[in-house]
Design a protein around this motif. Sequence first.
Motif, PDB file in Angstrom:
ATOM      1  N   THR A  38       0.827  -1.216   0.000  1.00 51.58           N
ATOM      2  CA  THR A  38       0.000   0.000   0.000  1.00 51.58           C
ATOM      3  C   THR A  38       0.855   1.258   0.000  1.00 51.58           C
ATOM      4  OG1 THR A  38      -1.676  -1.211   1.259  1.00 51.58           O
ATOM      5  CG2 THR A  38      -1.887   1.168   1.188  1.00 51.58           C
ATOM      6  N   LEU A  39       1.985   1.213   0.699  1.00 60.00           N
ATOM      7  CA  LEU A  39       2.864   2.381   0.746  1.00 60.00           C
ATOM      8  C   LEU A  39       3.419   2.713  -0.635  1.00 60.00           C
ATOM      9  CD1 LEU A  39       4.379   4.493   2.431  1.00 60.00           C
ATOM     10  CD2 LEU A  39       6.164   2.792   2.814  1.00 60.00           C
ATOM     11  N   ASN A  40       3.763   1.711  -1.420  1.00 63.86           N
ATOM     12  CA  ASN A  40       4.259   1.969  -2.780  1.00 63.86           C
ATOM     13  C   ASN A  40       3.196   2.664  -3.631  1.00 63.86           C
ATOM     14  OD1 ASN A  40       6.769   0.827  -2.263  1.00 63.86           O
ATOM     15  ND2 ASN A  40       6.108  -1.218  -2.878  1.00 63.86           N
ATOM     16  N   THR A  41       1.935   2.260  -3.440  1.00 63.78           N
ATOM     17  CA  THR A  41       0.848   2.910  -4.182  1.00 63.78           C
ATOM     18  C   THR A  41       0.699   4.371  -3.783  1.00 63.78           C
ATOM     19  OG1 THR A  41      -0.324   0.801  -4.345  1.00 63.78           O
ATOM     20  CG2 THR A  41      -1.603   2.787  -4.719  1.00 63.78           C
ATOM     21  N   VAL A  42       0.751   4.625  -2.473  1.00 66.38           N
ATOM     22  CA  VAL A  42       0.612   6.002  -1.985  1.00 66.38           C
ATOM     23  C   VAL A  42       1.786   6.859  -2.454  1.00 66.38           C
ATOM     24  CG1 VAL A  42       0.555   7.427   0.093  1.00 66.38           C
ATOM     25  CG2 VAL A  42      -0.788   5.332  -0.015  1.00 66.38           C
ATOM     26  N   LEU A  43       2.981   6.309  -2.413  1.00 64.98           N
ATOM     27  CA  LEU A  43       4.154   7.071  -2.850  1.00 64.98           C
ATOM     28  C   LEU A  43       4.088   7.394  -4.341  1.00 64.98           C
ATOM     29  CD1 LEU A  43       7.034   5.305  -0.884  1.00 64.98           C
ATOM     30  CD2 LEU A  43       5.924   7.489  -0.372  1.00 64.98           C
ATOM     31  N   THR A  44       3.482   6.511  -5.112  1.00 64.92           N
ATOM     32  CA  THR A  44       3.339   6.783  -6.549  1.00 64.92           C
ATOM     33  C   THR A  44       2.372   7.936  -6.789  1.00 64.92           C
ATOM     34  OG1 THR A  44       3.803   4.467  -7.063  1.00 64.92           O
ATOM     35  CG2 THR A  44       2.726   5.769  -8.776  1.00 64.92           C
ATOM     36  N   LEU A  45       1.277   7.953  -6.046  1.00 61.37           N
ATOM     37  CA  LEU A  45       0.276   9.011  -6.233  1.00 61.37           C
ATOM     38  C   LEU A  45       0.744  10.352  -5.677  1.00 61.37           C
ATOM     39  CD1 LEU A  45      -3.032   7.127  -5.328  1.00 61.37           C
ATOM     40  CD2 LEU A  45      -2.115   7.607  -7.590  1.00 61.37           C
ATOM     41  N   THR A  46       1.580  10.322  -4.661  1.00 63.01           N
ATOM     42  CA  THR A  46       2.009  11.563  -4.001  1.00 63.01           C
ATOM     43  C   THR A  46       3.423  11.970  -4.377  1.00 63.01           C
ATOM     44  OG1 THR A  46       2.787  10.299  -2.093  1.00 63.01           O
ATOM     45  CG2 THR A  46       0.508  11.078  -2.043  1.00 63.01           C
ATOM     46  N   ALA A  47       3.922  11.467  -5.498  1.00 63.30           N
ATOM     47  CA  ALA A  47       5.304  11.761  -5.895  1.00 63.30           C
ATOM     48  C   ALA A  47       5.517  13.266  -6.060  1.00 63.30           C
ATOM     49  CB  ALA A  47       5.633  11.037  -7.198  1.00 63.30           C
ATOM     50  N   HIS A  48       6.674  13.735  -5.546  1.00 59.41           N
ATOM     51  CA  HIS A  48       7.091  15.136  -5.656  1.00 59.41           C
ATOM     52  C   HIS A  48       6.134  16.088  -4.931  1.00 59.41           C
ATOM     53  CE1 HIS A  48       9.849  13.567  -8.617  1.00 59.41           C
ATOM     54  NE2 HIS A  48       8.847  13.154  -9.380  1.00 59.41           N
ATOM     55  N   ARG A  50       4.547  17.208  -0.725  1.00 58.94           N
ATOM     56  CA  ARG A  50       4.823  17.116   0.707  1.00 58.94           C
ATOM     57  C   ARG A  50       4.217  15.853   1.309  1.00 58.94           C
ATOM     58  NH1 ARG A  50       3.341  22.456   3.888  1.00 58.94           N
ATOM     59  NH2 ARG A  50       4.193  21.088   5.520  1.00 58.94           N
ATOM     60  N   LEU A  51       3.169  15.339   0.678  1.00 63.51           N
ATOM     61  CA  LEU A  51       2.564  14.109   1.163  1.00 63.51           C
ATOM     62  C   LEU A  51       3.528  12.926   1.043  1.00 63.51           C
ATOM     63  CD1 LEU A  51      -1.020  14.463  -0.371  1.00 63.51           C
ATOM     64  CD2 LEU A  51      -0.338  14.825   2.003  1.00 63.51           C
ATOM     65  N   GLU A  52       4.342  12.934  -0.004  1.00 60.61           N
ATOM     66  CA  GLU A  52       5.328  11.861  -0.172  1.00 60.61           C
ATOM     67  C   GLU A  52       6.358  11.895   0.959  1.00 60.61           C
ATOM     68  OE1 GLU A  52       8.457  10.205  -3.548  1.00 60.61           O
ATOM     69  OE2 GLU A  52       7.866  12.316  -3.512  1.00 60.61           O
ATOM     70  N   GLU A  53       6.840  13.094   1.279  1.00 57.75           N
ATOM     71  CA  GLU A  53       7.811  13.216   2.359  1.00 57.75           C
ATOM     72  C   GLU A  53       7.209  12.781   3.691  1.00 57.75           C
ATOM     73  OE1 GLU A  53       9.123  17.217   2.394  1.00 57.75           O
ATOM     74  OE2 GLU A  53       9.975  17.165   0.352  1.00 57.75           O
ATOM     75  N   ALA A  54       5.957  13.140   3.927  1.00 58.64           N
ATOM     76  CA  ALA A  54       5.308  12.749   5.180  1.00 58.64           C
ATOM     77  C   ALA A  54       5.123  11.239   5.256  1.00 58.64           C
ATOM     78  CB  ALA A  54       3.959  13.457   5.301  1.00 58.64           C
ATOM     79  N   ALA A  55       4.758  10.612   4.137  1.00 52.09           N
ATOM     80  CA  ALA A  55       4.576   9.161   4.133  1.00 52.09           C
ATOM     81  C   ALA A  55       5.891   8.434   4.397  1.00 52.09           C
ATOM     82  CB  ALA A  55       3.977   8.727   2.794  1.00 52.09           C
ATOM     83  N   VAL A  56       6.968   8.948   3.816  1.00 53.63           N
ATOM     84  CA  VAL A  56       8.286   8.325   4.033  1.00 53.63           C
ATOM     85  C   VAL A  56       8.703   8.448   5.492  1.00 53.63           C
ATOM     86  CG1 VAL A  56      10.724   8.506   3.472  1.00 53.63           C
ATOM     87  CG2 VAL A  56       9.035   8.620   1.648  1.00 53.63           C
ATOM     88  N   LEU A  57       8.488   9.643   6.090  1.00 55.88           N
ATOM     89  CA  LEU A  57       8.857   9.840   7.496  1.00 55.88           C
ATOM     90  C   LEU A  57       8.047   8.950   8.428  1.00 55.88           C
ATOM     91  CD1 LEU A  57       9.283  13.723   7.676  1.00 55.88           C
ATOM     92  CD2 LEU A  57      11.079  12.000   7.719  1.00 55.88           C
ATOM     93  N   THR A  58       6.780   8.714   8.081  1.00 62.23           N
ATOM     94  CA  THR A  58       5.912   7.933   8.954  1.00 62.23           C
ATOM     95  C   THR A  58       6.241   6.446   8.901  1.00 62.23           C
ATOM     96  OG1 THR A  58       4.125   9.537   8.662  1.00 62.23           O
ATOM     97  CG2 THR A  58       3.527   7.360   9.501  1.00 62.23           C
ATOM     98  N   TYR A  59       6.486   5.932   7.704  1.00 65.48           N
ATOM     99  CA  TYR A  59       6.592   4.484   7.535  1.00 65.48           C
ATOM    100  C   TYR A  59       8.027   3.972   7.364  1.00 65.48           C
ATOM    101  CZ  TYR A  59       1.552   4.170   7.145  1.00 65.48           C
ATOM    102  OH  TYR A  59       0.205   4.211   7.422  1.00 65.48           O
ATOM    103  N   SER A  60       8.986   4.869   7.252  1.00 62.41           N
ATOM    104  CA  SER A  60      10.360   4.387   7.096  1.00 62.41           C
ATOM    105  C   SER A  60      10.862   3.586   8.297  1.00 62.41           C
ATOM    106  CB  SER A  60      11.300   5.566   6.820  1.00 62.41           C
ATOM    107  OG  SER A  60      11.264   6.511   7.871  1.00 62.41           O
ATOM    108  N   ILE A 126      -4.684  18.875  -1.962  1.00 65.96           N
ATOM    109  CA  ILE A 126      -5.036  19.489  -3.245  1.00 65.96           C
ATOM    110  C   ILE A 126      -3.960  19.215  -4.288  1.00 65.96           C
ATOM    111  CG2 ILE A 126      -5.677  21.647  -4.369  1.00 65.96           C
ATOM    112  CD1 ILE A 126      -7.653  20.662  -2.274  1.00 65.96           C
ATOM    113  N   SER A 127      -2.711  19.017  -3.825  1.00 62.77           N
ATOM    114  CA  SER A 127      -1.621  18.761  -4.769  1.00 62.77           C
ATOM    115  C   SER A 127      -1.809  17.445  -5.522  1.00 62.77           C
ATOM    116  CB  SER A 127      -0.278  18.759  -4.035  1.00 62.77           C
ATOM    117  OG  SER A 127      -0.246  17.752  -3.033  1.00 62.77           O
ATOM    118  N   LEU A 128      -2.641  16.560  -5.003  1.00 62.93           N
ATOM    119  CA  LEU A 128      -2.893  15.296  -5.703  1.00 62.93           C
ATOM    120  C   LEU A 128      -3.629  15.512  -7.025  1.00 62.93           C
ATOM    121  CD1 LEU A 128      -4.010  13.031  -2.718  1.00 62.93           C
ATOM    122  CD2 LEU A 128      -1.852  12.928  -3.959  1.00 62.93           C
ATOM    123  N   LYS A 129      -4.354  16.601  -7.141  1.00 57.64           N
ATOM    124  CA  LYS A 129      -5.106  16.848  -8.375  1.00 57.64           C
ATOM    125  C   LYS A 129      -4.197  17.027  -9.584  1.00 57.64           C
ATOM    126  CE  LYS A 129      -9.295  18.881  -6.393  1.00 57.64           C
ATOM    127  NZ  LYS A 129     -10.236  20.047  -6.426  1.00 57.64           N
TER     128      LYS A 129
END
Length: 315
Positions: A38-48, A50-60, A126-129
Amino acid sequence: MAQEDAVRCLRCLLYALNLLFWLMSVCVLGVAAWIRDTLNTVLTLTAHTRLEEAAVLTYSPAVHPVIICVCCLLIIIAMVGYCGTLRSNLLLLSWYFCSLLVIFCVELASAVWTYDEPSVQRADMISLKFRMPNYGLQRYQWLTHTWDSFQMQFKCCGVIYFTDWLEMTEMEWPPDSCCTNQYPGCARHAHHHDLSDLHQEGCGPKIYSFIRGTKQLQVLRFLGVSIGVAQILAMALTLTLLWALYCGRQFQELDSEVTPGLPEDSTSIAATNGTTTDASKSGCGRMTKGHTETSAAEAQLKDPQVEMEWLNAAG
């Protein structure tokens, strides 16, 4: 006897702790693999974003390669500890203790190094749009597949609402992955006839909730703390068992040093005992003979005729 019971109790506790190491390590690997998909899917959608950075910090800390390697090593070390406990081998138990100490230090350092509180706000969704216009393009098939799999898994559509697909793309209706009952052309039918057949909740809040933490992440944190506590207990019990086994072997060596002198001493003692026994036997024979003669004299004195003759002789 008390020392043997204590050693037996320590061995049983170490057996139980090693079994817990196996179970908890396997659970950590399984849950980490589940979250990683699931994390790989979220990282793909939130690439580049702030959500990507937050996901990495949370699950790393949970899916970090160091943690995965530590769990794999812990399974092997638990097997070594089981063999050392079973055979009461001081070398294996010493290696087991040192390995647990090193792994515990690595886990502690990794947790401190990777821990960081993510700073993410709902406005960042909103950046996901800006990832939506590439949906359906030939060179972004991987992104299309990611959007579809995420919407089907989390039962959501768009970022805030399903109308985001109509605003950000040239599509006239949402993708079929937004349908509650999926079949080819379901989104077109739902858009023209019944909008309730589409998922009404957006994927933005789902991603935000995932980044803030899930039940799987809480399970991983609980397992990590449990493994650390179990390692401390195992190290304490191993030290105690090593001390008990070492002292027991020292006593055995002292006994073995005294035992070789016993045959000569026992021979001399036996010879002495034999002489004493013979003397005792001879003494006992003389005492028996004297006692027999005395008894015969007393019997003669008690005879009346003998007594009268003795009185006449005295007179």
